[in-house]
Design a protein around this motif. Sequence first.
Motif, PDB file in Angstrom:
ATOM      1  N   THR A 128       1.811  -9.839 -12.133  1.00 49.81           N
ATOM      2  CA  THR A 128       1.940  -8.459 -11.692  1.00 49.81           C
ATOM      3  C   THR A 128       3.302  -7.920 -12.082  1.00 49.81           C
ATOM      4  O   THR A 128       4.307  -8.638 -12.046  1.00 49.81           O
ATOM      5  CB  THR A 128       1.752  -8.348 -10.164  1.00 49.81           C
ATOM      6  N   THR A 129       3.325  -6.653 -12.492  1.00 47.94           N
ATOM      7  CA  THR A 129       4.576  -5.963 -12.795  1.00 47.94           C
ATOM      8  C   THR A 129       4.928  -5.077 -11.612  1.00 47.94           C
ATOM      9  O   THR A 129       4.115  -4.262 -11.169  1.00 47.94           O
ATOM     10  CB  THR A 129       4.434  -5.104 -14.059  1.00 47.94           C
ATOM     11  N   SER A 136       6.648  -2.136  -9.323  1.00 45.43           N
ATOM     12  CA  SER A 136       6.920  -0.714  -9.575  1.00 45.43           C
ATOM     13  C   SER A 136       8.408  -0.461  -9.782  1.00 45.43           C
ATOM     14  O   SER A 136       8.803   0.524 -10.396  1.00 45.43           O
ATOM     15  CB  SER A 136       6.390   0.135  -8.414  1.00 45.43           C
ATOM     16  N   GLU A 137       9.232  -1.356  -9.243  1.00 42.83           N
ATOM     17  CA  GLU A 137      10.678  -1.288  -9.492  1.00 42.83           C
ATOM     18  C   GLU A 137      11.221  -2.707  -9.548  1.00 42.83           C
ATOM     19  O   GLU A 137      10.629  -3.644  -8.997  1.00 42.83           O
ATOM     20  CB  GLU A 137      11.384  -0.503  -8.380  1.00 42.83           C
TER      21      GLU A 137
END
Length: 361
Positions: free
Chosen positions: A251-252, A254-255
């Motif tokens: 997972t990437t 959001s910040e």
Amino acid sequence: MTVPAVRKIIHVDMDAFYASVEQRDDPALRGKPVAVGYAAKRGVVAAASYEARTFGVRSAMPSTTAMRQCPDLIFVPPRFEVYKAVSRQIHAIFTDYTNLVEPLSLDEAYLDVTANRRGLATAGDTAREIRARILESTGLTASAGISYNKFLAKLASDQNKPNGQFVVAPGRGEAFAASLPVKRFYGVGPVTEARMTRLGIITGADLARQSLAFLQREFGKSGPWYHAIARGEDDRPVNPNRERKSSGSETTFSEDLTDPAAIETGVLAMADEVWAWCEKAAARGRTVTVKIKWADFQQSTRSRSFATPIDSAEAVRSASVELVRSVYPPMRGVRLVGVTLSNFSAAQVTGGVGPEQLSLT
């Protein structure tokens, strides 16, 4: 010269399998939004009923997100032994029709029914009979796709879900693929879909307009695969001895993250997703690997191998957290984390086919 027979491939996919088993066994859950998993802060949805899906709840979604999207969501703890038992019933039905069965997980498989063991008129009739027998023996519905290759059969099984089937006949594969969004294509995940969107590739027709050289330049070794499937081409045989090498998820954020608790929440969610797949596929591995992509896009990996196959979610979770902690304190922000389980134990299935053939439709 002998002309090779057109393959008759069926992709059978159970409808919302885990959640449907729970609704079958508990009448109070029928018609209600159900998630298989745990309503914990770090929990992940393993499966969602169709009622829950109308709210946008889906598998691998964090439980907290699922509850925000569907406040009436009912969480039911998974019962993997029950799901495995039902899966054995389903796969026993498959082997009445062919020995060429390639399981993808507990709830889906490819069947090569080119040889007409049961003497049915068409492959569509075969799929219809298989689905009826599944319903009779388990009380659960299945959908099926029927075509001349695996890629098209898998696409087709989604076409009339739930409790339906769809045939893509010879000569119609390219037009069928052209009509669909590329996000439906096997091998096109969210990252690849986003990249294709930036290149103006939204549908199969858009993909088919691209040259092989362009796709190889943009997508490397995956380019020839995308070039072929845009034209409805897939030469892969149904392989009853198929052996998957690993299961991974990433997972990437959001910040970029530097808080260890936040980083570990992401790692635990990925570990749960990996374990859910392993349970679904009845697969066990010995090596846990954690991938960390930093804010500057540099990458680190940490692995640990065990003497015996890992047999619990907690063991995957514990090893994953231990591995990510080996990079603390994080001197840069963490952009992405991933967890992979590999070194699977091999499972062998063998078989053959009889002589008579049948048509697709």
